[in-house]
Scaffold this motif. Structure first.
Motif, PDB file in Angstrom:
ATOM      1  N   HIS A 106       0.832  -1.196   0.000  1.00  0.00           N
ATOM      2  CA  HIS A 106       0.000   0.000   0.000  1.00  0.00           C
ATOM      3  C   HIS A 106       0.870   1.251   0.000  1.00  0.00           C
ATOM      4  O   HIS A 106       0.601   2.203  -0.744  1.00  0.00           O
ATOM      5  CB  HIS A 106      -0.948  -0.009   1.208  1.00  0.00           C
ATOM      6  CG  HIS A 106      -1.898   1.131   1.200  1.00  0.00           C
ATOM      7  ND1 HIS A 106      -2.001   2.000   2.257  1.00  0.00           N
ATOM      8  CD2 HIS A 106      -2.782   1.563   0.276  1.00  0.00           C
ATOM      9  CE1 HIS A 106      -2.927   2.914   1.981  1.00  0.00           C
ATOM     10  NE2 HIS A 106      -3.411   2.668   0.780  1.00  0.00           N
ATOM     11  N   ALA A 107       1.917   1.257   0.805  1.00  0.00           N
ATOM     12  CA  ALA A 107       2.793   2.431   0.883  1.00  0.00           C
ATOM     13  C   ALA A 107       3.401   2.756  -0.484  1.00  0.00           C
ATOM     14  O   ALA A 107       3.437   3.924  -0.893  1.00  0.00           O
ATOM     15  CB  ALA A 107       3.890   2.203   1.922  1.00  0.00           C
ATOM     16  N   GLU A 108       3.878   1.736  -1.184  1.00  0.00           N
ATOM     17  CA  GLU A 108       4.483   1.945  -2.504  1.00  0.00           C
ATOM     18  C   GLU A 108       3.460   2.477  -3.506  1.00  0.00           C
ATOM     19  O   GLU A 108       3.704   3.453  -4.214  1.00  0.00           O
ATOM     20  CB  GLU A 108       5.057   0.622  -3.007  1.00  0.00           C
ATOM     21  CG  GLU A 108       5.494   0.674  -4.466  1.00  0.00           C
ATOM     22  CD  GLU A 108       5.601  -0.697  -5.106  1.00  0.00           C
ATOM     23  OE1 GLU A 108       6.530  -0.869  -5.901  1.00  0.00           O
ATOM     24  OE2 GLU A 108       4.755  -1.573  -4.835  1.00  0.00           O
ATOM     25  N   ALA A 109       2.306   1.819  -3.567  1.00  0.00           N
ATOM     26  CA  ALA A 109       1.276   2.226  -4.526  1.00  0.00           C
ATOM     27  C   ALA A 109       0.734   3.606  -4.199  1.00  0.00           C
ATOM     28  O   ALA A 109       0.520   4.424  -5.095  1.00  0.00           O
ATOM     29  CB  ALA A 109       0.148   1.202  -4.541  1.00  0.00           C
ATOM     30  N   LEU A 110       0.514   3.879  -2.918  1.00  0.00           N
ATOM     31  CA  LEU A 110      -0.011   5.177  -2.514  1.00  0.00           C
ATOM     32  C   LEU A 110       0.976   6.292  -2.843  1.00  0.00           C
ATOM     33  O   LEU A 110       0.579   7.354  -3.338  1.00  0.00           O
ATOM     34  CB  LEU A 110      -0.343   5.172  -1.023  1.00  0.00           C
ATOM     35  CG  LEU A 110      -0.959   6.457  -0.475  1.00  0.00           C
ATOM     36  CD1 LEU A 110      -2.291   6.767  -1.157  1.00  0.00           C
ATOM     37  CD2 LEU A 110      -1.128   6.350   1.038  1.00  0.00           C
ATOM     38  N   ALA A 111       2.257   6.070  -2.602  1.00  0.00           N
ATOM     39  CA  ALA A 111       3.267   7.086  -2.918  1.00  0.00           C
ATOM     40  C   ALA A 111       3.281   7.389  -4.418  1.00  0.00           C
ATOM     41  O   ALA A 111       3.344   8.557  -4.825  1.00  0.00           O
ATOM     42  CB  ALA A 111       4.646   6.627  -2.452  1.00  0.00           C
ATOM     43  N   ALA A 112       3.206   6.355  -5.241  1.00  0.00           N
ATOM     44  CA  ALA A 112       3.176   6.555  -6.696  1.00  0.00           C
ATOM     45  C   ALA A 112       1.906   7.288  -7.100  1.00  0.00           C
ATOM     46  O   ALA A 112       1.948   8.225  -7.917  1.00  0.00           O
ATOM     47  CB  ALA A 112       3.283   5.221  -7.425  1.00  0.00           C
ATOM     48  N   TRP A 113       0.771   6.881  -6.546  1.00  0.00           N
ATOM     49  CA  TRP A 113      -0.511   7.524  -6.861  1.00  0.00           C
ATOM     50  C   TRP A 113      -0.487   8.994  -6.449  1.00  0.00           C
ATOM     51  O   TRP A 113      -0.876   9.871  -7.219  1.00  0.00           O
ATOM     52  CB  TRP A 113      -1.646   6.769  -6.174  1.00  0.00           C
ATOM     53  CG  TRP A 113      -2.999   7.354  -6.426  1.00  0.00           C
ATOM     54  CD1 TRP A 113      -3.817   7.108  -7.487  1.00  0.00           C
ATOM     55  CD2 TRP A 113      -3.687   8.300  -5.610  1.00  0.00           C
ATOM     56  NE1 TRP A 113      -4.973   7.849  -7.385  1.00  0.00           N
ATOM     57  CE2 TRP A 113      -4.911   8.579  -6.231  1.00  0.00           C
ATOM     58  CE3 TRP A 113      -3.378   8.938  -4.408  1.00  0.00           C
ATOM     59  CZ2 TRP A 113      -5.832   9.479  -5.699  1.00  0.00           C
ATOM     60  CZ3 TRP A 113      -4.292   9.832  -3.871  1.00  0.00           C
ATOM     61  CH2 TRP A 113      -5.503  10.094  -4.516  1.00  0.00           C
ATOM     62  N   GLU A 114      -0.033   9.272  -5.233  1.00  0.00           N
ATOM     63  CA  GLU A 114       0.024  10.662  -4.755  1.00  0.00           C
ATOM     64  C   GLU A 114       0.917  11.517  -5.638  1.00  0.00           C
ATOM     65  O   GLU A 114       0.586  12.671  -5.931  1.00  0.00           O
ATOM     66  CB  GLU A 114       0.502  10.705  -3.305  1.00  0.00           C
ATOM     67  CG  GLU A 114      -0.534  10.225  -2.313  1.00  0.00           C
ATOM     68  CD  GLU A 114      -0.009  10.127  -0.891  1.00  0.00           C
ATOM     69  OE1 GLU A 114       1.224   9.975  -0.694  1.00  0.00           O
ATOM     70  OE2 GLU A 114      -0.850  10.190   0.039  1.00  0.00           O
ATOM     71  N   ALA A 115       2.047  10.968  -6.068  1.00  0.00           N
ATOM     72  CA  ALA A 115       2.954  11.719  -6.948  1.00  0.00           C
ATOM     73  C   ALA A 115       2.285  12.040  -8.278  1.00  0.00           C
ATOM     74  O   ALA A 115       2.376  13.168  -8.778  1.00  0.00           O
ATOM     75  CB  ALA A 115       4.246  10.931  -7.171  1.00  0.00           C
TER      76      ALA A 115
END
Length: 159
Positions: free
Chosen positions: A89-98
Motif C-alpha cells: 500500500h505504501a508503494e502504490a499510494l506514494a506513486a498515486w500521490e505523486a
C-alpha cells in the motif's frame, strides 16, 4: 452548484480520488491484495496502481512528455499495474500521490481546458477537457469496482 466548468470538473475529479482513498483506508497489504470477488482478479491495490497509471497516461504523458514510461511497465503494458501481488500500500499510494500532484499541477498551470496535447498511444490531439473527463470516468467506473471489493473484503459500505 453554480461554479464554472473547470472548477466543477476539478471538484468532481478530486471527489472521485478521495473516494478511492476511502475504499483503501484501514486495510492491511494482504487485504488490499485480496481477490474477494471471484472470478475477477481485481484488487483494491491493483486499482490504486492502475489509477496512478491513468493519471500519468492522461496528464503527464499527454501534456508534458509523450515518451515518459509508465509507472509499472517499461513496455507500455497498461495491464501490469493490476498485478499488485508484490506491491505494498505504501508503494502504490506514494506513486498515486505523486501522479495526482503532477496532474493537479498540469491542470492548474493550463490557460484553459482548451489546451491540447498528444495522446501517445493514438497520436491524437486531445484537450485538457477530454483528458480530465476521461480520468474522471475512469475513477467513477473503478470506484464502483472498489465498492464491491471493499464490501467483500471486510463488509464496509458507503462512500
Amino acid at each position: 452548484m453554480t461554479d464554472d466548468e473547470r472548477t466543477m470538473l476539478r471538484g468532481f475529479l478530486d471527489g472521485q480520488r478521495a473516494t478511492l482513498l476511502r475504499k483503501c483506508a484501514g486495510l492491511s497489504d494482504d487485504q488490499l491484495r485480496a481477490r474477494p470477488v471471484a472470478p475477477s482478479a481485481l484488487t483494491l491495490l491493483g486499482l490504486l496502481r492502475h489509477l496512478a497509471e491513468v493519471e500519468r497516461a492522461w496528464f503527464r504523458r499527454v501534456f508534458e512528455d509523450n515518451g515518459l514510461p509508465l509507472v509499472w511497465s517499461d513496455r507500455t503494458d497498461f495491464q501490469a499495474a493490476y498485478d499488485a501481488s508484490r506491491s505494498t500500500h505504501a508503494e502504490a499510494l506514494a506513486a498515486w500521490e505523486a501522479e495526482v500532484a503532477h496532474s493537479r499541477r498540469i491542470e492548474r498551470a493550463a490557460a484553459s481546458l482548451d489546451v491540447t496535447g498528444v495522446q501517445p498511444r493514438t497520436g491524437q490531439t486531445v484537450s485538457l477537457r477530454l483528458s480530465t473527463v476521461h480520468v474522471l470516468t475512469e475513477y467513477a467506473r473503478h470506484n464502483g469496482h472498489a465498492d464491491l471489493l471493499r464490501e467483500a473484503t471486510d463488509g464496509a459500505t458507503g462512500a
